[in-house]
Enzyme design. Sequence first.
Site, short mmCIF file in Angstrom:
data_model
loop_
_atom_site.label_atom_id
_atom_site.label_comp_id
_atom_site.label_asym_id
_atom_site.label_seq_id
_atom_site.Cartn_x
_atom_site.Cartn_y
_atom_site.Cartn_z
CG HIS A 269 -1.82 1.16 1.34
ND1 HIS A 269 -3.14 1.12 0.96
CD2 HIS A 269 -1.61 2.43 1.76
CE1 HIS A 269 -3.69 2.31 1.15
NE2 HIS A 269 -2.77 3.12 1.65
CD GLU A 270 1.37 3.53 3.69
OE1 GLU A 270 1.50 4.59 3.03
OE2 GLU A 270 0.34 3.27 4.35
CG HIS A 273 0.26 6.26 -0.59
ND1 HIS A 273 -0.75 7.00 -1.17
CD2 HIS A 273 -0.33 5.56 0.42
CE1 HIS A 273 -1.90 6.75 -0.54
NE2 HIS A 273 -1.67 5.88 0.42
CD GLU A 299 -5.71 5.21 0.30
OE1 GLU A 299 -4.73 5.95 0.52
OE2 GLU A 299 -5.94 4.18 0.96
#
Length: 505
Positions: A269-270, A273, A299
């Site tokens: 997820h990170e 980003h 996101e």
Amino acid sequence: MPASTQQLYERFVGLLRETELLDSCSSLLGWDQETYMPERGADHRAEQLALLAGMVHAKRTDPEIKGLLGELEQSKLMADPQSAAAVNVRETRRVCDRASRVPPKLVEEIARTTSLARGHWVEARKKGDFSRFLPWLEKIVSLKQQEAEALGYGDHPYDALLDDYEPGATSAGLGKLFEPLRSALADLLQRIVNSPTQAPVEVLTRRYPVSDQEAFGRMAAQAIHFDFHGGRLDVTTHPFCTGIGPGDTRITTRYDEHDLGNSFFSILHECGHGIYDQGLDPQHYGTPLGKAVSLGIHESQSRLWENYVGRSRPFWEHFFPQAQAAFPDALSDVALDDFHRAVNDVRPSFIRTESDEVTYNLHIFLRFELERALIVGDLKPADVPGVWNETFERDFGLRPPDDRRGCLQDIHWSGGGIGYFPTYTLGNLYGAQFFARARVELGDLDAQLARGEFAPLKSWLNEKIHRQGQRWRGAELVAVVTGKPPSHEALAGYLENKYGELYGV
Ligand code: ZN
């Protein structure tokens, strides 16, 4: 173009860069606060951050910037509204006007209060004691109400705050976008809960040594092209990503020896980003054309890598043999199919960040509902735990046993991030639309993922989204890239197909 206009524009860009450099110092201090700062440094850190917030605010509202904006808006540079200069002037005008409406004293007070509140939230959450956080929440809600009044709004004070995270979005517009998704999800969840099929979740809670988790997570991050020469991975309570500037993007995760999914999917997820931040055009650093569009678009990138790629069957066709090699004790007797089902387990649960793709947005809808009520004063901060639990029971059929697993779980309100939550659902919607489009344009995407070839997808995202900076607003970018305005359909269709098949419903 007359030379004088060019000079004015260069001066303008120079001022924007200085502001961004100063602001990036706050980002670095914020990162340090979450990772390595000793406990007793909190008061000093709050002063540093308040000072910097005041300085950044002063720069954004500097009469020179306003004067330059006025002159540039009348110049030929604006002829093409999508040119670099026109985009930079337009978006700077937006930020500058917003900043000018908020009194500097209020800006500093918000920075100081939220910096101090962070530590009190950590304590309250650790002890499951809402009363420790209540006075801070009261202060923050009141400051954010003052901010909304200062900013001004059309229909709803919440819109003024939302606009900071998702420019152009309104709570009425989001309501229309979210409502059909809510009913589609409630229906799908009901069918899944009633299905006799159960995911073998036990395999993910076996023993996974933390150092091996870290090595495996790093390997996967590298494989999807997060650049460790321009980034770091550290440990925090609440995983996050912060782009300090070109060549410096920092991500964090948390480890639990008996939960492989928690750290691994947080890393993916990170990384999503981080790959966005690393893909911004360094030539436009400090100007809107070198910045991310909105939190919703940000996101969409994290969700795309975490879920649409990272929880897909092709992804694990490639990575599962490596996972078995990394964790032989835990995974040698597990089949790929079972592992894939385990990482896609769906069930109502208390913690948003650990929830699955189907229930995740229901967590967001709850927060969206409560935040709007807090800002208009219909919900008193003292009543948050009770109302949270009632609403949770209504939507999930479960009652949180304590506030740790209820209203104290998220960091956002302690940081003043009221209006932030809906951008998570926007990210899921936008991400599903982007991924569906990438599938069309990249041809055999599944086969590429199964071979561990992530570069074509990453380059497609770089070109279509990251390098565009703020040329378009979030909803416009979705329409430009996918040919359709934002809608719940791609996400609802994706979830229906995937989970209908996994659960036979
Ligand atoms: Zn995120």
